[in-house]
Design an enzyme around this catalytic site. Structure first.
Site, PDB file in Angstrom:
ATOM      1  N   GLY A  25       0.857  -1.195   0.000  1.00  0.00           N
ATOM      2  CA  GLY A  25       0.000   0.000   0.000  1.00  0.00           C
ATOM      3  C   GLY A  25       0.886   1.236   0.000  1.00  0.00           C
ATOM      4  N   ALA A  26       2.079   1.096  -0.621  1.00  0.00           N
ATOM      5  CA  ALA A  26       3.136   2.115  -0.505  1.00  0.00           C
ATOM      6  C   ALA A  26       2.774   3.454  -1.140  1.00  0.00           C
ATOM      7  CB  ALA A  26       4.423   1.574  -1.140  1.00  0.00           C
ATOM      8  N   ALA A  75      -2.543  -3.752  14.668  1.00  0.00           N
ATOM      9  CA  ALA A  75      -2.639  -2.551  15.518  1.00  0.00           C
ATOM     10  C   ALA A  75      -3.759  -1.644  15.004  1.00  0.00           C
ATOM     11  CB  ALA A  75      -1.308  -1.811  15.518  1.00  0.00           C
ATOM     12  N   PRO A  76      -4.896  -1.639  15.678  1.00  0.00           N
ATOM     13  CA  PRO A  76      -5.975  -0.760  15.228  1.00  0.00           C
ATOM     14  C   PRO A  76      -5.547   0.706  15.218  1.00  0.00           C
ATOM     15  CG  PRO A  76      -6.787  -2.308  16.864  1.00  0.00           C
ATOM     16  CD  PRO A  76      -5.295  -2.454  16.832  1.00  0.00           C
ATOM     17  N   ASN A  77      -4.553   1.060  16.033  1.00  0.00           N
ATOM     18  CA  ASN A  77      -4.059   2.437  16.014  1.00  0.00           C
ATOM     19  C   ASN A  77      -2.588   2.456  16.429  1.00  0.00           C
ATOM     20  OD1 ASN A  77      -3.615   5.259  16.422  1.00  0.00           O
ATOM     21  ND2 ASN A  77      -5.819   5.483  16.561  1.00  0.00           N
ATOM     22  N   PHE A  78      -1.740   3.053  15.586  1.00  0.00           N
ATOM     23  CA  PHE A  78      -0.306   3.128  15.890  1.00  0.00           C
ATOM     24  C   PHE A  78       0.065   4.390  16.659  1.00  0.00           C
ATOM     25  CE2 PHE A  78       0.096   0.020  12.384  1.00  0.00           C
ATOM     26  CZ  PHE A  78       0.928  -0.897  13.014  1.00  0.00           C
ATOM     27  N   HIS A 138     -13.172  11.380  11.388  1.00  0.00           N
ATOM     28  CA  HIS A 138     -12.119  11.061  10.419  1.00  0.00           C
ATOM     29  C   HIS A 138     -12.342  11.805   9.108  1.00  0.00           C
ATOM     30  CE1 HIS A 138     -11.209   7.730  13.165  1.00  0.00           C
ATOM     31  NE2 HIS A 138     -10.044   7.653  12.555  1.00  0.00           N
ATOM     32  N   LYS A 163     -12.179   7.978   4.332  1.00  0.00           N
ATOM     33  CA  LYS A 163     -12.082   6.708   5.079  1.00  0.00           C
ATOM     34  C   LYS A 163     -13.230   5.788   4.663  1.00  0.00           C
ATOM     35  CE  LYS A 163     -11.599   4.939   9.800  1.00  0.00           C
ATOM     36  NZ  LYS A 163     -10.487   4.050   9.423  1.00  0.00           N
ATOM     37  N   GLY A 223     -11.537   1.333  13.377  1.00  0.00           N
ATOM     38  CA  GLY A 223     -11.003   0.196  14.134  1.00  0.00           C
ATOM     39  C   GLY A 223     -10.684   0.602  15.573  1.00  0.00           C
ATOM     40  N   THR A 224     -10.200   1.820  15.739  1.00  0.00           N
ATOM     41  CA  THR A 224      -9.853   2.298  17.093  1.00  0.00           C
ATOM     42  C   THR A 224     -11.100   2.407  17.954  1.00  0.00           C
ATOM     43  OG1 THR A 224      -8.037   3.541  16.164  1.00  0.00           O
ATOM     44  CG2 THR A 224      -8.779   4.214  18.350  1.00  0.00           C
TER      45      THR A 224
END
Ligand code: NAP
Length: 248
Positions: A7-8, A102-105, A132, A136, A142-143
């Site tokens: 997804g770069a 990780a739902p949120n980094f 958001h 999106k 997710g968070t």
């Protein structure tokens, strides 16, 4: 460590490519996007992938990586129980591989979830508002789902009953979407990046716990913690907090 980004060309993926390129202990082995062959991961000797693609694409990428012994750090959202059990099944066939979902980094976002879980033991009412950007694709975030699950667990443990709510809903959706005990209200608008407020209430007082991601660079310290630690945690880990224990 050789790290590839999937997804770069996307918003998060491009930021991750830049973060890996500027980390002296990491080498960017591949930057892949839609249409690129996953065989590149093998050819470049990739040890860890970071996936910021799309909920419909992520499982195929993870299957390829795990089957080929590559650790996975996943930011793509949409991991329900069905996807998690598919993932556990894949990991059971290659037990040395680590997978972090990780739902949120955002480190602040992880703390916001932990503080919310703590506060949930003491307040009768709780609701989540998440805001958001308009591009999106999933709602709620997710968070927000993860926060609601953590809060619901905490309420169960402290034996909280149903929340007070006398409203008779006139328009469906007015009271949000419920995850566990908790109504979630999702705002989608230009001008926002990723924000969440958890509102607690009890007789005579309220408590708001709010986290704001100002830009996508704010997720990168968390992504790098994931990349640097995933190989030390074989099997499935859900939530960056599991790698943050004991960190200063
Ligand atoms: P985005 O800008 O749409 O980027 C996604 C990129 O992945 C696009 O370039 C897309 O290509 C590409 N893609 C789609 N399918 C692919 C495949 N099979 N293989 C490789 N690349 C593929 O989205 P974003 O805002 O970066 O968000 C990506 C994901 O991360 C979303 O699920 C989002 O909710 C999540 N997210 C997570 C966090 C976190 O902290 N965990 C933070 C922010 C966002 P096309 O445009 O051509 O389809």
């Amino acid at each position: 460590m050789k790290v590839a980004v999937l997804g770069a060309k996307g918003r998060m993926g491009a930021e991750t490519v830049a973060a890996i390129e500027s980390a002296s202990d990491l080498t960017l082995s591949s930057a892949l996007d839609l249409g690129d062959s996953l065989d590149q991961l093998i050819k470049t000797g990739t040890e860890v992938i970071v996936d910021f693609t799309h909920p419909d694409a992520v499982m195929k990428n993870l299957e390829f990586a795990i089957t080929n012994g590559i650790h996975v750090v996943v930011g793509t959202t949409g991991f329900d129980d069905k996807k998690l059990s598919e993932l556990k099944n894949l990991l059971s066939k290659n037990t040395k591989v680590g997978a972090l979902i990780a739902p949120n980094f955002g480190l602040g976002a992880v703390l916001m979830m932990q503080f919310s879980q703590k506060a949930a033991q003491y307040f009768e009412s709780v609701e989540i508002i998440e805001l958001h950007h308009a591009n999106k694709v999933d709602a709620p975030s997710g968070t927000a789902i993860r926060t609601a699950e953590l809060i619901t667990d905490a309420r169960k443990q402290s034996k909280k009953g149903a929340m007070p709510d006398a409203s008779k809903t006139i328009i469906p959706g007015a009271r949000g979407a419920k995850v566990g005990d908790v109504p979630i209200h999702s705002v989608r608008s230009h001008g926002y990046v990723a924000h969440q407020e958890v509102i607690f209430g009890d007789a005579g007082e309220t408590l708001s716990i709010r986290h704001d991601s100002i830009n996508r660079a704010g997720f990168m310290p968390g992504v790098l913690i994931g990349v640097r630690n995933v190989a030390k945690h074989p099997g499935l880990t859900v939530g960056l907090e599991n790698y943050m224990e004991g960190m200063k």
